[in-house]
Each structure stands twice: as structure tokens, then as C-alpha cells.
Write a protein that holds these residues in place. Structure first.
Motif, PDB file in Angstrom:
ATOM      1  N   ALA A   1      -4.126  -6.799   9.443  1.00 43.80           N
ATOM      2  CA  ALA A   1      -5.333  -6.668  10.270  1.00 43.80           C
ATOM      3  C   ALA A   1      -5.100  -5.803  11.505  1.00 43.80           C
ATOM      4  O   ALA A   1      -6.045  -5.366  12.134  1.00 43.80           O
ATOM      5  CB  ALA A   1      -5.832  -8.055  10.669  1.00 43.80           C
ATOM      6  N   ALA A   2      -3.813  -5.559  11.832  1.00 42.95           N
ATOM      7  CA  ALA A   2      -3.491  -4.819  13.051  1.00 42.95           C
ATOM      8  C   ALA A   2      -4.147  -3.443  13.072  1.00 42.95           C
ATOM      9  O   ALA A   2      -4.488  -2.927  14.151  1.00 42.95           O
ATOM     10  CB  ALA A   2      -1.981  -4.660  13.175  1.00 42.95           C
ATOM     11  N   ASN A   3      -4.348  -2.841  11.892  1.00 47.45           N
ATOM     12  CA  ASN A   3      -4.856  -1.473  11.881  1.00 47.45           C
ATOM     13  C   ASN A   3      -6.356  -1.390  12.183  1.00 47.45           C
ATOM     14  O   ASN A   3      -6.927  -0.324  12.185  1.00 47.45           O
ATOM     15  CB  ASN A   3      -4.525  -0.784  10.557  1.00 47.45           C
ATOM     16  CG  ASN A   3      -5.120  -1.530   9.381  1.00 47.45           C
ATOM     17  OD1 ASN A   3      -6.216  -2.077   9.496  1.00 47.45           O
ATOM     18  ND2 ASN A   3      -4.414  -1.553   8.268  1.00 47.45           N
ATOM     19  N   GLU A   4      -6.983  -2.535  12.434  1.00 46.91           N
ATOM     20  CA  GLU A   4      -8.419  -2.508  12.705  1.00 46.91           C
ATOM     21  C   GLU A   4      -8.734  -2.515  14.185  1.00 46.91           C
ATOM     22  O   GLU A   4      -9.894  -2.453  14.578  1.00 46.91           O
ATOM     23  CB  GLU A   4      -9.097  -3.702  12.029  1.00 46.91           C
ATOM     24  CG  GLU A   4      -9.127  -3.537  10.519  1.00 46.91           C
ATOM     25  CD  GLU A   4      -9.487  -4.808   9.800  1.00 46.91           C
ATOM     26  OE1 GLU A   4     -10.098  -5.676  10.414  1.00 46.91           O
ATOM     27  OE2 GLU A   4      -9.121  -4.912   8.624  1.00 46.91           O
ATOM     28  N   THR A   5      -7.705  -2.676  15.010  1.00 47.47           N
ATOM     29  CA  THR A   5      -7.973  -2.757  16.443  1.00 47.47           C
ATOM     30  C   THR A   5      -8.167  -1.360  17.031  1.00 47.47           C
ATOM     31  O   THR A   5      -7.712  -0.384  16.477  1.00 47.47           O
ATOM     32  CB  THR A   5      -6.825  -3.449  17.189  1.00 47.47           C
ATOM     33  OG1 THR A   5      -5.605  -2.810  16.841  1.00 47.47           O
ATOM     34  CG2 THR A   5      -6.770  -4.920  16.784  1.00 47.47           C
TER      35      THR A   5
ATOM     36  N   LYS B   1       0.236   3.923   1.869  1.00 42.58           N
ATOM     37  CA  LYS B   1       0.373   4.305   3.274  1.00 42.58           C
ATOM     38  C   LYS B   1       0.072   3.099   4.152  1.00 42.58           C
ATOM     39  O   LYS B   1      -0.781   2.276   3.814  1.00 42.58           O
ATOM     40  CB  LYS B   1      -0.601   5.443   3.611  1.00 42.58           C
ATOM     41  CG  LYS B   1      -0.291   6.724   2.863  1.00 42.58           C
ATOM     42  CD  LYS B   1      -1.181   7.865   3.345  1.00 42.58           C
ATOM     43  CE  LYS B   1      -0.512   8.632   4.467  1.00 42.58           C
ATOM     44  NZ  LYS B   1      -1.327   9.751   4.946  1.00 42.58           N
ATOM     45  N   VAL B   2       0.787   2.983   5.251  1.00 42.17           N
ATOM     46  CA  VAL B   2       0.539   1.873   6.175  1.00 42.17           C
ATOM     47  C   VAL B   2       0.252   2.415   7.567  1.00 42.17           C
ATOM     48  O   VAL B   2       0.733   3.481   7.948  1.00 42.17           O
ATOM     49  CB  VAL B   2       1.754   0.910   6.254  1.00 42.17           C
ATOM     50  CG1 VAL B   2       1.914   0.150   4.969  1.00 42.17           C
ATOM     51  CG2 VAL B   2       3.015   1.648   6.621  1.00 42.17           C
ATOM     52  N   ASN B   3      -0.546   1.648   8.292  1.00 44.76           N
ATOM     53  CA  ASN B   3      -0.862   2.013   9.663  1.00 44.76           C
ATOM     54  C   ASN B   3       0.331   1.705  10.562  1.00 44.76           C
ATOM     55  O   ASN B   3       0.964   0.659  10.416  1.00 44.76           O
ATOM     56  CB  ASN B   3      -2.093   1.232  10.112  1.00 44.76           C
ATOM     57  CG  ASN B   3      -2.679   1.791  11.380  1.00 44.76           C
ATOM     58  OD1 ASN B   3      -2.026   1.785  12.420  1.00 44.76           O
ATOM     59  ND2 ASN B   3      -3.893   2.282  11.290  1.00 44.76           N
ATOM     60  N   LEU B   4       0.608   2.612  11.497  1.00 42.46           N
ATOM     61  CA  LEU B   4       1.768   2.403  12.384  1.00 42.46           C
ATOM     62  C   LEU B   4       1.620   1.125  13.208  1.00 42.46           C
ATOM     63  O   LEU B   4       2.605   0.466  13.516  1.00 42.46           O
ATOM     64  CB  LEU B   4       1.941   3.612  13.307  1.00 42.46           C
ATOM     65  CG  LEU B   4       2.624   4.830  12.663  1.00 42.46           C
ATOM     66  CD1 LEU B   4       2.598   6.020  13.612  1.00 42.46           C
ATOM     67  CD2 LEU B   4       4.053   4.496  12.276  1.00 42.46           C
ATOM     68  N   LYS B   5       0.385   0.758  13.532  1.00 43.76           N
ATOM     69  CA  LYS B   5       0.173  -0.454  14.345  1.00 43.76           C
ATOM     70  C   LYS B   5       0.666  -1.704  13.623  1.00 43.76           C
ATOM     71  O   LYS B   5       1.114  -2.650  14.246  1.00 43.76           O
ATOM     72  CB  LYS B   5      -1.317  -0.617  14.647  1.00 43.76           C
ATOM     73  CG  LYS B   5      -1.845   0.298  15.723  1.00 43.76           C
ATOM     74  CD  LYS B   5      -3.316  -0.018  15.929  1.00 43.76           C
ATOM     75  CE  LYS B   5      -3.995   1.036  16.769  1.00 43.76           C
ATOM     76  NZ  LYS B   5      -5.461   0.931  16.630  1.00 43.76           N
TER      77      LYS B   5
ATOM     78  N   THR C   1      -3.520 -14.015  15.505  1.00 40.23           N
ATOM     79  CA  THR C   1      -3.938 -12.613  15.514  1.00 40.23           C
ATOM     80  C   THR C   1      -5.297 -12.436  14.825  1.00 40.23           C
ATOM     81  O   THR C   1      -5.743 -11.315  14.637  1.00 40.23           O
ATOM     82  CB  THR C   1      -2.902 -11.713  14.806  1.00 40.23           C
ATOM     83  OG1 THR C   1      -2.654 -12.239  13.506  1.00 40.23           O
ATOM     84  CG2 THR C   1      -1.604 -11.637  15.575  1.00 40.23           C
ATOM     85  N   GLY C   2      -5.946 -13.531  14.467  1.00 34.10           N
ATOM     86  CA  GLY C   2      -7.270 -13.439  13.846  1.00 34.10           C
ATOM     87  C   GLY C   2      -7.240 -12.723  12.504  1.00 34.10           C
ATOM     88  O   GLY C   2      -8.245 -12.157  12.074  1.00 34.10           O
TER      89      GLY C   2
ATOM     90  N   LEU D   1       3.170  -1.984  11.800  1.00 35.53           N
ATOM     91  CA  LEU D   1       4.628  -2.049  11.721  1.00 35.53           C
ATOM     92  C   LEU D   1       5.246  -2.514  13.035  1.00 35.53           C
ATOM     93  O   LEU D   1       6.452  -2.722  13.126  1.00 35.53           O
ATOM     94  CB  LEU D   1       5.198  -0.672  11.359  1.00 35.53           C
ATOM     95  CG  LEU D   1       4.814  -0.126   9.984  1.00 35.53           C
ATOM     96  CD1 LEU D   1       5.490   1.205   9.734  1.00 35.53           C
ATOM     97  CD2 LEU D   1       5.187  -1.114   8.892  1.00 35.53           C
TER      98      LEU D   1
ATOM     99  N   PRO E   1       0.837  -1.200   0.000  1.00 36.93           N
ATOM    100  CA  PRO E   1       0.000   0.000   0.000  1.00 36.93           C
ATOM    101  C   PRO E   1       0.870   1.247   0.000  1.00 36.93           C
ATOM    102  O   PRO E   1       2.057   1.192   0.326  1.00 36.93           O
ATOM    103  CB  PRO E   1      -0.783  -0.108   1.316  1.00 36.93           C
ATOM    104  CG  PRO E   1       0.015  -1.010   2.180  1.00 36.93           C
ATOM    105  CD  PRO E   1       0.840  -1.885   1.285  1.00 36.93           C
TER     106      PRO E   1
ATOM    107  N   TYR F   1       3.852  -7.540  16.610  1.00 38.79           N
ATOM    108  CA  TYR F   1       2.596  -7.965  15.984  1.00 38.79           C
ATOM    109  C   TYR F   1       2.853  -9.058  14.944  1.00 38.79           C
ATOM    110  O   TYR F   1       2.327 -10.153  15.041  1.00 38.79           O
ATOM    111  CB  TYR F   1       1.869  -6.776  15.332  1.00 38.79           C
ATOM    112  CG  TYR F   1       0.641  -7.253  14.582  1.00 38.79           C
ATOM    113  CD1 TYR F   1      -0.492  -7.661  15.279  1.00 38.79           C
ATOM    114  CD2 TYR F   1       0.628  -7.355  13.196  1.00 38.79           C
ATOM    115  CE1 TYR F   1      -1.596  -8.153  14.618  1.00 38.79           C
ATOM    116  CE2 TYR F   1      -0.472  -7.845  12.522  1.00 38.79           C
ATOM    117  CZ  TYR F   1      -1.580  -8.234  13.242  1.00 38.79           C
ATOM    118  OH  TYR F   1      -2.673  -8.740  12.586  1.00 38.79           O
TER     119      TYR F   1
END
Lengths: 240, 258
Positions: free
Chosen positions: A236-240, A45-49, A130-131, A51, A43, A55
Motif C-alpha cells: 500500500a506504500a506506493n499509494e501515498t 516492477k515495485v515502487n521504491l516507497k 499502515t492502513g 522498499l 510484481p 515502512y
């Protein structure tokens, strides 16, 4: 110096390669990802979570990098190896004793292959715990399962190639497991080995599968797998 | 001259300006309305992280390759069987299972079920709760701990006990082969898996979620596979009998099978 860099990056040749400016601003940082075939699987841009090391532990990237390493070292091994019952074992001995760095490249290929199986299994466990298989990522989980099976297949077919006692009996035992399938077992074994037991036909088939068929499918599905991560919204980490 | 009717893909003016397309239930799958934007540009951060991983893996692999040579035994000889004859390490779990039950169950049925189970996982657990979070919650974490410890303790006992008192051999004369070789060993294995899943389903207070049942099943599969692989790879020696890895007869070293 600055004017030299300037002259190079403004040249027609450079600009035919790179269709963006130096990536120090949002526009060029987007373009660098979207105009490069390797980066575009990621992508913009990526979510910091996503990275955070604890995780994902980078296990997917590690698996892909091991695949690339295996492709490179494997190609170098192919330069010195002929898949023939008469020649293969001698080729490995010559590779190890007379070819510069031959032993090292064989070691890298061998241990890299074991590590890739391990990394792929750990990656699957990480994704499960991590589902990250949950909707909308169901399809990509399935691609991952197929990739794991292909990875095992790549390693298994490579195991026969040195044509020593270890590889011969490992493949004899391994393919006999497949033959226990009640309806198709004998046929599956015959298709794999090209005959009733491990011999030249089996070596020919395992070589073709190992250097061409399985790596081709692996490369294709790895590309699909990574691209699909982007399409499904990143890790999926960015959805928490 | 007759007027040619030109095609009009879009009506020039419509009374209808919008329509209801679909109602979406549940959380949106897109990034819209997901709180503050916590994102960075992938370039150069992700590219650099991947470079660091690549360098780290290269360094590790290079150290291993410099320290330990890949094994090369004698030239393959179909007339001389090695003892033990082992599959590659990642298939040793299956080869270990073959010691305990009918080959069609151990070599075909169980691996096929395992792969089908893995493929079915996301279709059995359709909830999006806990996605992207390790384990998902406190109870989920306990399920994993419980089933992992269960598998790590019960499976070695199973291997050792069934090796000492092999069910399939003891029942060989008493029952028809199908029952003694396949059905009864398969039922024993099914019971070993079912008991902890039943415990998880019953002790949750409220109804156990699909995620909790899947966590139990996946953990049982993963850790049983680890125990069986280690048992087959490290603890099986000549005659495919159980030995301690440091106490193998005939100078056999299981680590040479990598």
C-alpha cells in the motif's frame, strides 16, 4: 571463461531451464519474474516507497523465511522421531545426545517456531497501522488473519510432540480452554485429542496436523497471500 | 441448394462504436494517473533484499540456537501435575483471563470476538484515506499513543486488583453464578475497552472516523493481549499466583516454559 559461460547458457539444456537471457535489460528482467514460479508471486516492477525498511520492516518476508526454515528443520527432525507415547521422549533424548547436530536442529526448530508466531503478530500490527488492509486489500487481510490462526495451530500442535511434562500439561491446559465452548466444547476437545485426555490418540492427531495438514494449508495460503499482494497493486506504500 | 447460414459472432458493421460502461467514483485503485513512475524492476533489487533478510534471520536464529537449548523436562506423566501448568506463551493471555472470569467468557467469547473483529476490520473502515502511511495522520497517531498507554497502565492494574479482590469470588454468594462469574466480569472488561473508545469518539472535535475508532480498538486489543500474556507468562508462579519473575518460590523459572 567467457566462451565457457557462453557455451553453457546457449546449450539446449540451459535454455530448457531458463526461458530468458541474462537479466540486465528490461525485457529479461520482466521475463525472469514472470517465468519463475517463485518470482512470479512478485510484481515485475515495485515502487521504491514500498522498499523503504521503516515502512514494512520486512516482517512478511521474515515470517515466510521462518516458515521455510521450519519446514526444512522439521523434516530433519522427522527422520529421528516416532510419534508414540513409548518412543517419542526417548527419540528426542537420542536426537539431542547422539545424532550429529540433532540438538542444534531441534533448537533451530523450537526458536524458529516462537519467532514465526512473533513475526506474524508484528506483521499484522504493521499492516493494520499502515492502513494496508483498506480496499482493495480486504480479502488479503482476511487471508492474513487465517494465516495467523494456522501459525498458532502449527506451533501448538508441535508443542506436544516432545512428550515431556512441559508439552503434556501445556496441551492439557490449552485444549481445556477449547472445551469451555458451551455447545460444542466437549466435541471439539474430543476431536482434537481423540479421547477424554491427552494420550497416544492425541499425539497421533497432533503429529498428523503438525507435519501435514497445517503446513499444507499454510503453504497454500502463503502463496495466495503473496500473489494477492501483487494482484492488489503491491504494498500500500506506493499509494501515498 | 439452400444457403447455409453461417454464424457471425461479431456484427461486421455497427452504428455504435462505443458505450458508457460504468462511472467510477473515488480514487482509482489502479496505478493509472498516480503521478511520476517511481518504480524499479523487482529483479534483482527485491530478490537481493529478500536474500539479505533471509541471511539476517538465519544468522540471528543460528546464534539463539547455539546459545540456548530447547527445553526438555521429564517424560510426560499424567499422574504428576506440574505447578504451575501453563499453556504455550501465546495462549497465556487467555489463561490469565481465565483467572478473572467465567471460562466460557474468557476462553471462548472474548477470543471469538477478537477474531471476528479482526476479520471485520477492512469492512468497517471502507475509506482509502491514509492507506500505506503509518497511522495515517497526526490525530490518528495520538489515538494510538493514548490507547496504548491506557492499555499498558489500566490492564496491569486490573490484573493486580482483580487478583487481590476477585469480583467473581466476592459476589459468589450474593448473586446467581451467571451474573457473578460471567456477566459482571464481562461488563467490567467491556467498560475498560469502551471508556477510551468513547474518549476518542468525543474529543476529536468533528465526528471521529471509522479508522480512528478501529485504531483505538485494535491498539486496545493488541496491548491488552501483550499485558495479559506477560502477566500470565512471567508473573504467574506456583499455584498460578502472582509473583515477581525474579522472586518465584520453589526455584520455578517462568523462562523455562518457552
Amino acid at each position: 571463461m567467457a566462451s565457457l559461460v557462453d557455451a553453457v547458457t546457449r546449450s539446449r539444456v540451459w535454455r530448457s531451464f531458463f526461458r530468458h537471457g541474462f537479466p540486465d535489460n528490461p525485457l529479461d528482467r520482466s521475463l525472469v519474474m514472470t517465468t519463475n514460479i517463485f518470482f512470479h508471486l512478485h510484481p515485475v516492477k515495485v515502487n521504491l516507497k514500498s522498499l523503504k525498511v521503516t515502512y514494512s520492516f520486512g516482517l512478511g518476508v521474515i515470517t515466510v523465511f521462518l516458515f521455510v526454515t521450519l519446514a526444512i528443520t522439521g523434516t530433519l527432525l522427522m527422520f529421528y522421531y516416532v510419534p508414540s507415547v513409548e518412543r517419542s521422549y526417548g527419540d528426542i533424548v537420542i536426537l539431542q545426545t547422539q545424532v550429529p547436530f540433532g540438538q542444534l536442529f531441534r533448537n533451530l526448530h523450537r526458536w524458529g517456531a516462537h519467532l514465526m508466531v512473533l513475526a506474524a503478530v508484528l506483521h499484522m500490527a504493521r499492516v493494520f497501522y499502515t492502513g494496508a488492509y483498506k480496499p482493495p486489500r480486504e480479502f488479503n487481510w482476511g487471508v492474513g488473519v487465517v494465516l495467523l490462526i494456522l501459525t498458532l495451530g502449527a506451533s501448538f500442535t508441535g508443542y506436544l510432540l516432545p512428550w515431556d511434562q512441559l508439552s503434556f500439561w501445556a496441551i492439557t491446559v490449552g485444549t481445556s480452554i477449547a472445551s469451555y465452548e458451551p455447545l460444542m466444547g466437549a466435541t471439539i476437545k474430543k476431536i482434537l485429542l481423540g479421547g477424554p485426555e491427552v494420550g497416544q490418540d492425541a499425539l497421533t492427531r497432533f503429529y498428523a496436523l503438525h507435519i501435514m495438514v497445517i503446513p499444507a494449508f499454510l503453504a497454500l495460503l502463503i502463496a495466495l497471500h503473496i500473489w494477492r499482494v501483487r494482484k492488489d497493486g503491491g504494498l500500500a506504500a506506493n499509494e501515498t | 441448394m439452400a444457403e447455409v447460414k453461417t454464424e457471425q459472432p461479431f456484427a461486421q458493421s455497427s452504428m455504435k462504436t462505443y458505450s458508457l460502461v460504468e462511472l467510477v467514483r473515488g480514487a482509482p485503485t489502479t496505478m493509472a494517473d498516480k503521478g511520476p513512475d517511481n518504480t524499479v524492476f523487482a529483479f534483482p533489487v527485491v530478490a537481493l533484499l529478500e536474500l539479505v533478510i533471509a541471511l539476517g534471520v538465519s544468522a540471528l536464529l543460528m546464534i539463539v540456537a547455539l546459545l540456548k537449548n530447547a527445553p526438555l523436562e521429564e517424560l510426560a506423566n499424567p499422574l504428576v501435575t506440574t505447578d504451575p501448568a501453563k499453556a504455550p506463551w501465546y495462549f497465556m493471555g487467555l489463561q490469565e483471563l481465565l483467572e478473572h472470569m467465567h471460562p466460557t467468557v474468557a476462553g471462548v467469547l472474548i477470543p471469538t470476538l477478537a477474531v471476528l473483529f479482526l476479520l471485520a476490520v477492512p469492512y468497517l473502515d471502507r475509506s482509502r484515506v491514509g492507506a500505506g502511511k503509518w497511522f495515517g495522520g497526526a490525530r490518528e497517531k495520538r489515538v494510538v499513543w493514548f490507547t496504548a498507554i491506557y492499555a499498558l497502565s489500566v490492564m496491569p492494574v486490573y490484573v493486580v486488583l482483580d487478583n487481590a479482590f476477585p469480583v467473581r469470588e466476592l459476589l459468589r454468594d450474593a448473586l446467581p453464578p451467571l451474573l457473578a462469574q460471567a456477566v459482571i466480569p464481562a461488563l467490567i472488561m467491556a467498560a475498560i475497552v469502551a471508556i477510551p473508545v468513547f474518549v476518542v469518539a468525543r474529543t476529536s472535535g468533528q465526528k471521529a472516523t471509522a479508522r480512528q475508532i478501529l485504531l483505538a480498538l485494535f491498539t486496545l486489543l493488541l496491548f491488552s493481549a501483550i499485558v495479559l500474556t506477560v502477566a500470565g507468562f512471567l508473573f504467574r508462579g506456583p499455584g498460578f499466583k502472582l509473583f515477581f519473575p525474579w522472586d518465584m518460590p520453589d526455584g520455578y523459572n517462568p523462562l523455562n516454559n518457552f
